[in-house]
Motif scaffolding. Structure first.
Motif, short mmCIF file in Angstrom:
data_model
loop_
_atom_site.label_atom_id
_atom_site.label_comp_id
_atom_site.label_asym_id
_atom_site.label_seq_id
_atom_site.Cartn_x
_atom_site.Cartn_y
_atom_site.Cartn_z
N LEU A 1 9.72 1.68 -9.90
CA LEU A 1 10.96 1.22 -9.28
C LEU A 1 11.31 2.04 -8.04
O LEU A 1 11.76 1.49 -7.03
CB LEU A 1 12.10 1.31 -10.29
N LEU A 2 11.12 3.35 -8.09
CA LEU A 2 11.52 4.21 -6.99
C LEU A 2 10.75 3.94 -5.71
O LEU A 2 11.25 4.22 -4.62
CB LEU A 2 11.32 5.68 -7.40
N PHE A 3 9.55 3.38 -5.82
CA PHE A 3 8.74 3.17 -4.63
C PHE A 3 8.52 1.69 -4.32
O PHE A 3 8.40 1.34 -3.15
CB PHE A 3 7.38 3.88 -4.78
N ALA A 4 8.47 0.84 -5.33
CA ALA A 4 8.24 -0.58 -5.08
C ALA A 4 9.53 -1.31 -4.72
O ALA A 4 9.52 -2.24 -3.91
CB ALA A 4 7.58 -1.24 -6.30
N VAL A 5 10.65 -0.93 -5.32
CA VAL A 5 11.94 -1.58 -5.03
C VAL A 5 12.99 -0.50 -4.79
O VAL A 5 14.04 -0.46 -5.44
CB VAL A 5 12.36 -2.53 -6.19
N SER A 6 12.72 0.40 -3.85
CA SER A 6 13.57 1.56 -3.62
C SER A 6 14.95 1.18 -3.12
O SER A 6 15.88 1.99 -3.20
CB SER A 6 12.90 2.51 -2.63
N ALA B 1 10.58 10.88 -4.30
CA ALA B 1 10.94 9.58 -3.72
C ALA B 1 11.74 9.77 -2.44
O ALA B 1 11.55 9.05 -1.46
CB ALA B 1 11.73 8.75 -4.73
N VAL B 2 12.65 10.73 -2.45
CA VAL B 2 13.44 11.01 -1.24
C VAL B 2 12.52 11.46 -0.10
O VAL B 2 12.63 10.98 1.04
CB VAL B 2 14.51 12.09 -1.53
N LEU B 3 11.60 12.35 -0.39
CA LEU B 3 10.70 12.86 0.64
C LEU B 3 9.74 11.79 1.13
O LEU B 3 9.63 11.53 2.34
CB LEU B 3 9.92 14.07 0.10
N PHE B 4 9.02 11.15 0.21
CA PHE B 4 7.98 10.20 0.60
C PHE B 4 8.56 8.97 1.26
O PHE B 4 8.06 8.51 2.31
CB PHE B 4 7.16 9.81 -0.63
N ASN B 5 9.60 8.38 0.69
CA ASN B 5 10.16 7.14 1.25
C ASN B 5 10.70 7.37 2.66
O ASN B 5 10.49 6.55 3.55
CB ASN B 5 11.27 6.61 0.35
N ASN B 6 11.39 8.48 2.87
CA ASN B 6 11.94 8.72 4.20
C ASN B 6 10.86 9.10 5.20
O ASN B 6 10.96 8.74 6.38
CB ASN B 6 13.00 9.82 4.14
N LEU B 7 9.83 9.81 4.76
CA LEU B 7 8.72 10.13 5.67
C LEU B 7 7.95 8.88 6.07
O LEU B 7 7.35 8.84 7.15
CB LEU B 7 7.77 11.14 5.01
N LEU C 1 0.83 -1.20 0.00
CA LEU C 1 0.00 0.00 0.00
C LEU C 1 0.87 1.25 0.00
O LEU C 1 0.58 2.22 -0.72
CB LEU C 1 -0.92 -0.01 1.22
N ARG C 2 1.94 1.25 0.78
CA ARG C 2 2.83 2.40 0.83
C ARG C 2 3.44 2.69 -0.54
O ARG C 2 3.48 3.84 -1.01
CB ARG C 2 3.94 2.15 1.84
N ALA C 3 3.92 1.64 -1.19
CA ALA C 3 4.57 1.80 -2.50
C ALA C 3 3.57 2.27 -3.56
O ALA C 3 3.90 3.13 -4.39
CB ALA C 3 5.22 0.49 -2.92
N SER C 4 2.36 1.73 -3.55
CA SER C 4 1.38 2.11 -4.58
C SER C 4 0.94 3.56 -4.42
O SER C 4 0.79 4.28 -5.41
CB SER C 4 0.16 1.18 -4.50
N ILE C 5 0.75 4.00 -3.17
CA ILE C 5 0.37 5.40 -2.94
C ILE C 5 1.50 6.32 -3.37
O ILE C 5 1.28 7.34 -4.04
CB ILE C 5 0.01 5.62 -1.46
N GLY C 6 2.74 5.99 -2.98
CA GLY C 6 3.87 6.84 -3.34
C GLY C 6 4.09 6.92 -4.83
O GLY C 6 4.33 8.02 -5.38
N ALA C 7 4.01 5.79 -5.54
CA ALA C 7 4.23 5.79 -6.98
C ALA C 7 3.16 6.61 -7.70
O ALA C 7 3.45 7.38 -8.62
CB ALA C 7 4.25 4.36 -7.50
N SER C 8 1.91 6.46 -7.26
CA SER C 8 0.81 7.19 -7.91
C SER C 8 0.96 8.70 -7.70
O SER C 8 0.82 9.48 -8.65
CB SER C 8 -0.53 6.72 -7.34
N LEU C 9 1.25 9.10 -6.46
CA LEU C 9 1.38 10.53 -6.18
C LEU C 9 2.58 11.12 -6.92
O LEU C 9 2.49 12.23 -7.47
CB LEU C 9 1.54 10.74 -4.67
#
Length: 379
Positions: free
Chosen positions: A66-71, A163-169, A27-35
Motif C-alpha cells: 500500500l505504501l508504494f503502490a497506492v501511496s 516510504a517517505v524517503l523513497f517516494n519523495n526521492l 516499476l517504481r512501486a515494485s522496487i520501493g515495496a521490495s526494498l
C-alpha cells in the motif's frame, strides 16, 4: 433485451477498471515495496531475531504494497499505518489476558481492531493481519507481555520512514499534504475560482451521502474534481491560446529607470504593471503601481508611510521590482490563465516565446476572450 442489459451490467462489475497509471510507476512501486520490506525485515531481524521478524512478515509485506503502490490513498498515510498497528497490538494484548490464543480470539482481535480504527481514522487493512499475528505472538521467556508488539511496530516505523524517503526521492509526494489556499487578498471570501461551481461543502455532502469508506483523501478528491472541470472547460473553449489574446505593442522599462519616469509611463498608457527588461531584452522583473508607491522594504510605519506618499521617487525600478516574474508561454491555453489572473490576483501576465518577451495578457484581455467564447456557444 432489458434482462440482457442488466446481466451485462452485473457482469461488468466483476471486471477490472482501466488503469490510469503508467509502466514506469509500476516499476517504481515494485522496487520501493521490495526494498522497504527487505530493509524492515532485516532491521527487525537484527534487533529481535529472524524468527520474530518472519512472524510479522505478512503484515509488513501488505503494508509495503500500500505504501508504494497506492501511496496517495487514505489507507496508506503514515497515521493509518502506525495507528492501525497500535490498535491491533492493544486489542490483541487485552484479549490475551482473558482468552487463549486460537482462531476465536484472532477473529475477535480482527473485528475489535477494525471497530477501533474507524473512529481513530487509521483504517489500514494490514492492521487486521497484524491483529491475527499478534494473538499468536508469545513474548520471550522472562519478558513482559507488552514487549511482544515492539517488533511489529518497529517494522511499521521502518516502512513509513523508507516510504517517505523513497517516494519523495522518486517524485511521488508522500505523505499527502493538505491543500491550503493562499489568501492573496487577506479576506474571508473564498478565491474567485471557488465562488461558483463545486464547493468544499458539496464534496462533504456527497461523501456523507455515499455512506461508505472511499480510499482517497478529501483534498485529492477536490483536486481531481477541479482538474476535471478544467479539462472540460478547455475542451469547450477550443484552441484559444495566449498568443491570440495578448497585447503585442509593449511598454517596458529598464532596471535603471527612475521610479518617477515609470510612474509617468503607467499614467500615460493607463497601465497597471510595467515589465522590466535588461540590456539583452530578457525579462528580469515587473513593477505595479503599488510597488512604485509603496516599495516593499523593512522599516517602521513612518518609513512605509513616506513610501506610500510617493516620497521615494528617486529610487530606480531595480530596487522595487518583483523578481522572478510569473509568466506564461505563448502556447499556454486560456484555461491555464484563469486561476492566475483571478485567484492569484495578478493584473497582467508576461508572455514569453523562446525566452523572449512577446506580449502581455491582462485581466481585460482574458475577459474579452471568455466573452467571445460565450457568444460562440450562444450562437
Amino acid at each position: 433485451m432489458p434482462a440482457l442489459t442488466g446481466w451485462r451490467q452485473r457482469a461488468a462489475a466483476y471486471l477490472p477498471d482501466i488503469p490510469h497509471t503508467r509502466p514506469h510507476e509500476w516499476l517504481r512501486a515494485s522496487i520501493g515495496a521490495s526494498l522497504a520490506f527487505l530493509l524492515s525485515a532485516i532491521t527487525c531481524g537484527l534487533l529481535f531475531g529472524s524468527s520474530v521478524a518472519l512472524h510479522f512478515a505478512g503484515p509488513w509485506a501488505a503494508s509495503a504494497f500500500l505504501l508504494f503502490a497506492v501511496s496517495s490513498g487514505a489507507l496508506a498515510q503514515p497515521w493509518s499505518v502506525i495507528g492501525s498497528y497500535l490498535c491491533a497490538s492493544l486489542v490483541a494484548l487485552l484479549l490475551g489476558f482473558w482468552l487463549p490464543a486460537g482462531v476465536v480470539s484472532a477473529a475477535l482481535a480482527l473485528g475489535l481492531s477494525l471497530l477501533l480504527m474507524y473512529p481513530l481514522r487509521c483504517l489500514h487493512p494490514p492492521g487486521g493481519a497484524l491483529a491475527f499475528c499478534m494473538v499468536f505472538a508469545a513474548p520471550l521467556p522472562g519478558e513482559p507481555a507488552w514487549m511482544a508488539p515492539l517488533p511489529a511496530i518497529c517494522g511499521g516505523l521502518v516502512l513509513v520512514l523508507l516510504a517517505v524517503l523513497f517516494n519523495n526521492l522518486t517524485r511521488m509526494p508522500y505523505p499527502r499534504q493538505r491543500t491550503i489556499q493562499k489568501d492573496d487578498h487577506h479576506t474571508r471570501d473564498p478565491a474567485p475560482g471557488e465562488r461558483v461551481g463545486i464547493q468544499a461543502e458539496d464534496l462533504d455532502q456527497a461523501l456523507d451521502e455515499l455512506g461508505a469508506f472511499v480510499d482517497i483523501t478529501r483534498d485529492d478528491l477536490e483536486r481531481l474534481v477541479r482538474s476535471t472541470e478544467r479539462h472540460a472547460l478547455r475542451r469547450s473553449m477550443g484552441d484559444t491560446r495566449a498568443r491570440q489574446m495578448m497585447s503585442r505593442d509593449l511598454v517596458c522599462a529598464a532596471p535603471e529607470t527612475p521610479v518617477r519616469d515609470a510612474l509617468r509611463l503607467l499614467v500615460k498608457h493607463h497601465l497597471k504593471a510595467l515589465p522590466i527588461l535588461d540590456e539583452e531584452r530578457r525579462l528580469v522583473g515587473i513593477v505595479s503601481l503599488v510597488d512604485l508607491l509603496a516599495p516593499r522594504r523593512k522599516g517602521g510605519r513612518f518609513k512605509r508611510l513616506l513610501g506610500s506618499l510617493g516620497l521615494r521617487r528617486d529610487r530606480v525600478l531595480g530596487q522595487v521590482m518583483s523578481s522572478p516574474v510569473l509568466h506564461v508561454e505563448a502556447d499556454a491555453h486560456a484555461v491555464e490563465l484563469i486561476p492566475l489572473l483571478s485567484d492569484r490576483g495578478l493584473h497582467c501576465l508576461p508572455v514569453l516565446e523562446g525566452g523572449e518577451l512577446v506580449g502581455v495578457i491582462t485581466q481585460t484581455d482574458l475577459i474579452a476572450a471568455l466573452h467571445r467564447d460565450l457568444l460562440a456557444h450562444l450562437g
